[in-house]
Design a protein around this motif. Structure first.
Motif, short mmCIF file in Angstrom:
data_model
loop_
_atom_site.label_atom_id
_atom_site.label_comp_id
_atom_site.label_asym_id
_atom_site.label_seq_id
_atom_site.Cartn_x
_atom_site.Cartn_y
_atom_site.Cartn_z
N GLU A 64 -45.77 -3.60 3.21
CA GLU A 64 -45.22 -2.95 4.70
C GLU A 64 -45.46 -1.43 4.73
O GLU A 64 -45.91 -0.63 5.98
CB GLU A 64 -43.78 -3.28 5.43
CG GLU A 64 -44.13 -3.82 6.74
CD GLU A 64 -43.73 -2.99 7.96
OE1 GLU A 64 -44.37 -2.26 8.77
OE2 GLU A 64 -43.02 -1.28 7.36
N THR A 65 -44.42 -0.48 3.98
CA THR A 65 -44.61 0.51 4.30
C THR A 65 -45.19 1.31 3.43
O THR A 65 -46.37 1.99 4.14
CB THR A 65 -43.24 1.22 3.35
OG1 THR A 65 -41.78 0.61 3.63
CG2 THR A 65 -43.33 2.30 2.99
N ALA A 66 -46.84 1.21 2.56
CA ALA A 66 -47.36 1.97 2.51
C ALA A 66 -48.52 0.86 3.47
O ALA A 66 -49.42 1.87 3.86
CB ALA A 66 -48.18 1.05 1.17
N ILE A 67 -49.07 -0.37 3.98
CA ILE A 67 -49.73 0.16 4.93
C ILE A 67 -49.03 1.25 6.12
O ILE A 67 -49.69 1.12 6.46
CB ILE A 67 -49.75 -1.73 4.90
CG1 ILE A 67 -49.86 -2.70 4.23
CG2 ILE A 67 -50.61 -2.44 7.04
CD1 ILE A 67 -50.17 -3.77 4.27
N SER A 68 -48.50 0.58 7.24
CA SER A 68 -47.89 1.85 7.23
C SER A 68 -48.31 2.65 7.48
O SER A 68 -49.15 3.89 9.16
CB SER A 68 -46.19 1.44 8.52
OG SER A 68 -46.13 -0.18 8.54
N SER A 69 -47.93 3.41 6.42
CA SER A 69 -48.15 4.99 6.06
C SER A 69 -49.43 5.11 6.11
O SER A 69 -49.88 6.37 6.78
CB SER A 69 -47.37 4.90 5.29
OG SER A 69 -48.14 6.51 4.07
N HIS A 70 -50.62 4.75 5.83
CA HIS A 70 -52.15 4.02 5.72
C HIS A 70 -52.60 4.24 6.90
O HIS A 70 -53.52 4.65 7.51
CB HIS A 70 -53.14 3.34 5.01
CG HIS A 70 -54.47 3.56 4.21
ND1 HIS A 70 -54.86 4.40 3.59
CD2 HIS A 70 -55.17 2.59 5.59
CE1 HIS A 70 -56.31 4.09 3.55
NE2 HIS A 70 -56.17 3.56 5.10
N VAL A 71 -52.05 3.33 8.35
CA VAL A 71 -52.43 2.96 9.53
C VAL A 71 -51.97 4.23 10.20
O VAL A 71 -52.59 4.95 10.83
CB VAL A 71 -51.50 1.57 10.02
CG1 VAL A 71 -52.24 2.01 11.28
CG2 VAL A 71 -52.30 0.66 9.38
N SER A 72 -50.78 4.84 9.84
CA SER A 72 -50.55 5.80 11.04
C SER A 72 -50.68 7.22 10.60
O SER A 72 -51.56 7.88 11.59
CB SER A 72 -49.08 6.72 10.27
OG SER A 72 -48.05 5.03 10.68
N MET A 73 -52.02 7.60 9.08
CA MET A 73 -52.89 8.18 8.72
C MET A 73 -53.83 8.32 8.41
O MET A 73 -54.41 9.57 9.54
CB MET A 73 -52.85 8.67 7.50
CG MET A 73 -53.94 9.55 6.20
SD MET A 73 -53.96 9.70 4.77
CE MET A 73 -54.37 8.68 4.84
N GLY A 74 -54.72 7.50 9.44
CA GLY A 74 -55.72 6.95 9.33
C GLY A 74 -56.23 6.76 10.99
O GLY A 74 -57.65 6.92 11.58
N LEU A 75 -54.94 6.18 11.58
CA LEU A 75 -55.27 5.65 13.19
C LEU A 75 -53.95 5.71 14.24
O LEU A 75 -53.84 5.80 15.11
CB LEU A 75 -55.10 3.89 13.21
CG LEU A 75 -57.03 3.29 12.91
CD1 LEU A 75 -56.57 2.23 13.01
CD2 LEU A 75 -57.98 4.51 13.55
N GLY A 76 -53.26 7.27 13.25
CA GLY A 76 -52.55 7.78 14.56
C GLY A 76 -52.85 8.64 15.85
O GLY A 76 -51.93 7.87 16.67
N LYS A 77 -54.19 8.52 15.61
CA LYS A 77 -55.04 8.73 17.05
C LYS A 77 -55.99 8.22 17.33
O LYS A 77 -56.53 7.32 16.87
CB LYS A 77 -54.98 10.83 17.37
CG LYS A 77 -53.26 11.78 17.50
CD LYS A 77 -53.98 12.85 17.31
CE LYS A 77 -53.14 13.33 17.48
NZ LYS A 77 -53.29 14.82 18.29
N MET A 78 -56.06 7.78 18.66
CA MET A 78 -57.01 6.85 18.78
C MET A 78 -58.53 8.04 17.85
O MET A 78 -58.74 8.89 18.95
CB MET A 78 -57.64 6.76 19.95
CG MET A 78 -58.97 6.04 20.34
SD MET A 78 -58.85 4.33 20.17
CE MET A 78 -60.27 3.54 20.92
N PRO A 79 -59.65 6.93 17.50
CA PRO A 79 -60.67 7.57 17.12
C PRO A 79 -61.73 8.28 18.37
O PRO A 79 -61.55 7.22 19.47
CB PRO A 79 -61.39 6.67 16.52
CG PRO A 79 -60.46 6.05 16.04
CD PRO A 79 -59.23 5.49 17.12
N VAL A 80 -61.74 9.46 18.16
CA VAL A 80 -62.76 9.73 19.35
C VAL A 80 -64.35 9.25 19.58
O VAL A 80 -65.15 8.83 18.32
CB VAL A 80 -63.75 11.32 19.12
CG1 VAL A 80 -63.95 12.05 20.25
CG2 VAL A 80 -62.33 11.76 19.37
#
Length: 302
Positions: free
Chosen positions: A62-78
């Motif tokens: 869960e920690t690894a997935i959350s880290s990846h999601v935060s890195m890739g989708l921390g902000k809404m893609p333009v």
């Protein structure tokens, strides 16, 4: 009492759990940390150590997935059509292509932004990426609720898709079906117990049909008698479901799912949790001083 009533409902539930559903469910449990549910306590010395459920379950997946999601989708893609560029009259554009002038591009961007807000695209993207990384595949159901666009994530383990022959990335129809346990009171004896039920829903290019839950038969090959609960005719001409298998290029053509980030690391995760639990167990047993009297008779109380 019938044979079905005497049979353990969990046994019936397992019988109605196909191997693919069981595999995806196991991967999901390693994300939520519930993979050891039902195992004996780590401190039960009557059971061999490696048959007990670890006391410490580190949320490494869960920690690894959350880290990846935060890195890739921390902000809404333009999402933009670049309204500062006029593509309406590009000389080298293909005949089948079309460009937008600045005014139309701005109007398109406003519409896309409104759709993104209404459908909560950012939250949906993050939830779907979490599902794909943890359970091989993400499934998104597109719809309209109370006049607003919606994206509803579905659990891939419960879904059985049918793909288009010409384009295997397009879902032609999908069946959502799974067993579950519910509380049940026998009308004659008033005795409370559990029973296994089946849920079923079908979505295709013209309709969305939900069926009344039915009690699961003992034989998983026996098809129960289904009764339609609700049937919505949408006539979209396509099935409003998007099927996204993560890292599909790393799986075989016979597999409809992708690859979870941790599916080849289950033994290592188990070993890590056992090591942490054994270390914790040793601290509890040996860390606190034990009061011992030497040289006195048994039962002596000073």
């Amino acid at each position: 009492m019938s044979q079905q009533q005497r049979l353990d409902p969990r046994t019936i539930q397992r019988a109605h759990t196909p191997p693919r559903m069981a595999r995806l469910d196991l991967l999901e449990r390693y994300v939520t940390g519930s993979q050891y549910e039902g195992m004996p306590s780590w401190y039960d010395d009557n059971v061999p150590l490696f048959k007990r459920g670890p006391d410490i379950v580190y949320p490494i997946v869960e920690t690894a997935i959350s880290s990846h999601v935060s890195m890739g989708l921390g902000k809404m893609p333009v999402l933009t059509s670049a309204p500062d560029e006029d593509d309406e009259e590009e000389e080298d554009a293909d005949e089948d292509d079309f460009g937008l002038n600045e005014k139309d591009s701005k109007a398109l961007d406003r519409g896309v932004l409104k759709i993104a807000k209404q459908a909560s695209l950012h939250d949906a993207f993050k939830e779907l990426l979490r599902a794909a990384m943890g359970q091989k595949t993400a499934v998104a159901l597109l719809g309209i609720s109370n006049g607003k666009l919606t994206i509803t994530p579905l659990l891939a383990k419960w879904c059985k898709p049918v793909f288009d022959r010409d384009d295997p990335t397009v879902v032609k129809s999908i069946e959502i079906k799974y067993p579950y346990l519910e509380d049940y009171t026998d009308p004659a004896s008033r005795k409370k117990s559990k029973r296994c039920m089946l849920f079923r829903r079908e979505i295709n290019d013209t309709a969305d049909v939900k069926y009344e839950p039915v009690e699961a038969p003992r034989d998983p090959n026996e098809e129960p008698k289904w009764t339609v609960a609700t049937a919505v005719t949408h006539d979209l001409g396509f099935c409003p479901v998007v099927w996204y298998p993560l890292l599909k290029q790393e799986t075989g053509v016979q597999d409809i799912d992708g690859r979870a980030v941790h599916e080849h690391l289950l033994d290592e995760i188990n070993g890590f949790n056992v090591c942490l639990s054994q270390k914790h167990r040793a601290v509890l047993y040996n860390g606190d001083p034990v009061i011992v009297e030497i040289g006195v008779e048994h039962g002596f109380n000073p």
